[in-house]
Design a protein around this motif. Structure first.
Motif, PDB file in Angstrom:
ATOM      1  N   ASN A 123      24.562 -29.328 -31.571  1.00 31.70           N
ATOM      2  CA  ASN A 123      23.459 -30.268 -31.798  1.00 31.70           C
ATOM      3  C   ASN A 123      22.188 -29.875 -31.036  1.00 31.70           C
ATOM      4  OD1 ASN A 123      25.299 -31.828 -33.319  1.00 31.70           O
ATOM      5  ND2 ASN A 123      25.937 -32.918 -31.458  1.00 31.70           N
ATOM      6  N   ALA A 124      21.990 -28.564 -30.826  1.00 33.46           N
ATOM      7  CA  ALA A 124      20.802 -28.084 -30.122  1.00 33.46           C
ATOM      8  C   ALA A 124      19.532 -28.512 -30.855  1.00 33.46           C
ATOM      9  CB  ALA A 124      20.858 -26.562 -30.004  1.00 33.46           C
ATOM     10  N   PHE A 125      18.462 -28.696 -30.078  1.00 34.07           N
ATOM     11  CA  PHE A 125      17.144 -29.083 -30.598  1.00 34.07           C
ATOM     12  C   PHE A 125      17.183 -30.433 -31.321  1.00 34.07           C
ATOM     13  CE2 PHE A 125      17.630 -24.390 -31.201  1.00 34.07           C
ATOM     14  CZ  PHE A 125      16.926 -24.003 -30.059  1.00 34.07           C
ATOM     15  N   GLY A 126      18.223 -31.248 -31.037  1.00 36.44           N
ATOM     16  CA  GLY A 126      18.326 -32.539 -31.683  1.00 36.44           C
ATOM     17  C   GLY A 126      18.778 -32.472 -33.124  1.00 36.44           C
ATOM     18  N   LEU A 127      19.278 -31.305 -33.555  1.00 34.79           N
ATOM     19  CA  LEU A 127      19.726 -31.116 -34.934  1.00 34.79           C
ATOM     20  C   LEU A 127      21.215 -31.400 -35.009  1.00 34.79           C
ATOM     21  CD1 LEU A 127      17.773 -27.818 -35.719  1.00 34.79           C
ATOM     22  CD2 LEU A 127      17.105 -30.180 -36.261  1.00 34.79           C
ATOM     23  N   GLY A 128      21.595 -32.473 -35.678  1.00 36.60           N
ATOM     24  CA  GLY A 128      22.982 -32.893 -35.750  1.00 36.60           C
ATOM     25  C   GLY A 128      23.892 -31.931 -36.478  1.00 36.60           C
ATOM     26  N   TRP A 129      23.333 -31.040 -37.264  1.00 32.28           N
ATOM     27  CA  TRP A 129      24.161 -30.091 -38.010  1.00 32.28           C
ATOM     28  C   TRP A 129      24.372 -28.772 -37.251  1.00 32.28           C
ATOM     29  CZ3 TRP A 129      21.510 -25.607 -38.585  1.00 32.28           C
ATOM     30  CH2 TRP A 129      20.104 -25.661 -38.543  1.00 32.28           C
TER      31      TRP A 129
END
Length: 733
Positions: free
Chosen positions: A123-129
């Motif tokens: 979930n780096a950079f706030g990306l859930g995928w």
């Protein structure tokens, strides 16, 4: 390969025995490892054979054994840093002789090291995928028979009431040949069970001895399945892959998740009946000055609590104590006991309590409680830890004293001796096969088993020396210590080694078998150490005598503590090599000159980098690099690499690639494994080969280690008040 282990400064137990012991401890003490992380058959966390992109919890240590014919592998895996995982593995290949014409060695064995480095967290950079992405390599050193390199990505998918699945895709080269993938599924109602499946890209047909072991018929790209069960710290994985059944048994030890694996349930209060408070009346300042009974009662209580080399003075509202002890893992815990006792006997007019912690007769750190009522309320449970932290200052000890009371002593030798006799005389301590007696001035006698080993010698896979070591440390006063130790071998096979060292350097270490063959009884150490504390944060030492089994001489060391993250020391030792029996000396003379810098890195809790540069035992010039991590459990793990101009080109080195000394070392505080507190520790080191390049003499009393373990590590741990009141929450991470 060499391996040694010591308790404090005494040999104790070897790497293999320690590993077994830790397994047993962890069975009852370790927390459950994170459900989605388990070691593969080769060690690094992943599926069955294929590594995943996921890291374990910081500080997690796995130890295990896997079996899938023809391979059997014992391994250890450590999450050394939040984004770095390292592994070591020892693999046995069934059906393949290790050495032609030598049946003593048995089947072929191979040691391997690996690592995994995280590139992106899940979930780096706030990306859930975004999956967790890591790169790594297996068997990166030595023969590299099973070398592989990989990149892998792992993503957890929540399936609601059905549980969750960890999905992995990766790509490898060399032994992992091409793209691979896999799943680990765990149902919500069965959290201890998991189903594992992988598309295995191991190129078994390229493995060494593939034809003779039948691996030449195995092709990369087969489906493997496994059933996994976790019980507490243990995980068992049963597998089916390439028409072979196998298993992988691992154990997880959370080094960063607990302060103590075994609760110190046998610790009791310092007053009558194990109470934590005293009902006896306190004196006035006038009574303290005129009635020596109060001082004597205070001293008796301190001695009974295991506090040694006590100095006490009271002047103008300040009570000052200087104490030392080997009984406590944390100096602050000993300071807390001393503070409880002091406040039970201190005059009512006391406004400030100053306690200085000493190690080996020199002052290290001073805890100054300038708000005594807050300290008393904290002991009674009516003040918070935060309030106490605002009522105390920690400072490096000043040899000239901060207060007038710091420069006085209301005790004398007669009072000290009388109080010690009233406190039951000599103190007796034992635990983990170690027995120690000590007196009020810390003169001590210790008896412990000793163990050393040499692994992977052509004459046998495991050569050992099991015996007993008796040591005597005598405090001669004013930082002067006499130290002696004798060792007797009870059972040993190291003397069976007949192959002589092929090193072209002076044989400063590689003749270890000759020392075992010469005598079963050895005078291991006989020396004088003088320590000084000339000014705040400056320490010096002079030593003379037999340093260790192989060398004796004289030397000096000076240490400067910056007061911040760094420290520096320099040492000079003039040495002569002892003969094999230990009764005299050989002709080889040498000197070791070493300048060292130590820096506590700010990025990761407990991480210290050390660089040592200078002249080593064999006369080679170069530098030794160390990286050490001390976890919250107190266990310390480090690696070293030494690069010198020694030009060690005989096997395992070569003209194009001279051998350089390297290895790992571990230190374990025994207090984390006992039901009572202890300042003793066990330590061992392990390196691939017992060579002469980049080797150092055993320091008779290393000043930085004394400061680091004596007070620095404790003082830099949060607010420096760890365990000061023996309240259980104080010992949580």
């Amino acid at each position: 390969m060499r391996s040694t282990l010591t308790v404090g400064r005494l040999p104790f137990l070897g790497f293999s025995l320690l590993a077994i012991f830790l397994l047993l401890v962890a069975l009852g003490a370790a927390q459950r490892a994170a459900a989605s992380e388990s070691p593969t058959s080769l060690g690094l966390t992943g599926l069955i054979n294929m590594p995943s992109g996921r890291m374990a919890e910081d500080g997690m240590l796995y130890m295990g054994f896997s079996r899938s014919a023809p391979y059997g592998a014992a391994y250890g895996v450590m999450q050394a840093l939040p984004g770095l995982q390292v592994s070591g593995r020892y693999t046995r290949i069934s059906g393949v002789q290790g050495f032609q014409n030598n049946t003593d060695y048995g089947s072929y064995k191979d040691k391997a090291f690996g690592f995994k480095l995280r590139l992106l967290p899940e979930n780096a950079f706030g990306l859930g995928w975004m999956p967790e992405v890591s790169v790594g390599a297996e068997d990166i050193h030595g023969t590299a028979l099973f070398r592989s390199e990989f990149i892998a990505a792992t993503k957890r998918v929540d399936l609601g009431v059905l549980g969750n699945v960890d999905a992995t895709v990766g790509y490898g080269r060399k032994r992992i040949d091409g793209p691979y993938a896999g799943l680990r599924y765990r149902h919500k109602s069965l959290p201890s069970w998991a189903l594992v499946a992988e598309y295995d890209r191991t190129a078994y047909n390229r493995d060494p001895f593939a034809a003779s072991t039948g691996l030449s018929n195995r092709k990369p790209g087969r489906l493997g399945v496994g059933l996994e069960y976790t019980w507490g710290a243990l995980t068992l994985q049963a597998t089916r892959n390439q028409d072979q059944y196998g298993f992988n048994l691992s154990l997880a030890l959370p080094l960063q998740g607990t302060r103590s694996f075994v609760p110190n349930i046998n610790e009791a209060g310092p007053f009558a009946g194990g109470a934590w408070a005293s009902a006896a009346p306190r004196p006035t300042a006038a009574q303290w000055e005129t009635d020596r009974q109060f001082r004597q009662n205070l001293l008796v209580a301190l001695h009974q609590e295991g506090l040694r080399n006590v100095r006490v003075a009271w002047h103008n509202g300040v009570m000052s104590l200087s104490v030392s002890s080997n009984r406590y893992r944390y100096a602050s815990r000993g300071v807390g006991r001393a503070a409880r006792i002091a406040m039970a006997y201190a005059p009512f007019e006391t406004q400030t309590l100053e306690i200085t912690w000493e190690t080996r007769g020199v002052a290290g750190m001073t805890w100054t409680f300038f708000d005594v009522p807050t300290l008393q309320r904290y002991f009674m449970g009516t003040a918070t830890r935060s309030e106490l932290a605002h009522a105390v200052t920690l400072s490096y000890a000043n040899p000239n004293g901060r207060f007038e009371a710091s420069r006085r002593n209301d005790l004398n030798a007669m009072l000290d001796e009388l109080a010690f006799q009233q406190s039951a005389g000599t103190n007796f301590d034992w635990g983990l096969a170690r027995v120690q007696f000590d007196t009020h001035d810390q003169t001590s006698f210790t008896l412990a088993p000793s163990f050393s080993s040499i692994l992977n010698d052509p004459s046998g896979i495991f050569k050992y020396d099991l015996g007993l070591t008796a040591a005597l440390d005598v405090n001669l006063g004013q930082g002067l210590w006499f130290e002696g130790a004798v060792r007797a071998s009870v059972l040993e096979t190291i003397s069976d080694i007949s192959q002589q060292s092929n090193s072209t350097l002076p044989h400063v270490r590689s003749d270890a078998p000759l020392y075992r063959q010469a005598s079963r009884y050895k005078l291991d150490r006989l020396l004088l150490n003088q320590l000084w504390h000339p000014s705040q944060r400056v320490y010096t030492r002079a030593s003379f005598g037999l340093y260790e089994e192989m060398f004796g001489g004289f030397g000096a060391q000076a240490l400067y503590l910056s007061g911040g993250r760094w420290a520096a020391d320099v040492s000079v030792d003039i040495l002569r090599q002892r003969n094999y029996k230990g009764t005299g000396f050989l002709s080889y003379r040498t000197h070791q000159i070493m300048a060292s810098g130590h820096y506590r890195l700010p990025w990761v809790d407990g991480l210290t980098a050390t660089v040592r540069a200078g002249r080593f035992l064999a006369g080679d010039l170069g530098a030794r690099f160390e990286l050490t991590r001390t976890f919250k459990s107190g266990l310390e793990v480090g690696v070293w690499y030494t690069h010198t101009n020694g030009n060690d080109i005989t096997s395992p080195g070569s003209p194009g690639n001279p051998y350089q000394d390297k290895g790992v070392f571990v230190r374990i505080p025994l207090g984390t494994l006992l039901t009572n507190d202890s300042g003793a520790s066990a330590s061992f080191s392990l390196s691939p080969w017992n060579r002469d390049v980049g080797r150092m003499v055993n320091s008779p009393a290393d000043l930085y280690q004394m400061a680091e373990k004596g007070w620095l590590e404790n003082a830099r741990d949060g607010d420096g008040l760890r365990g000061i009141s023996d309240i259980p929450p104080e010992d949580t991470p």
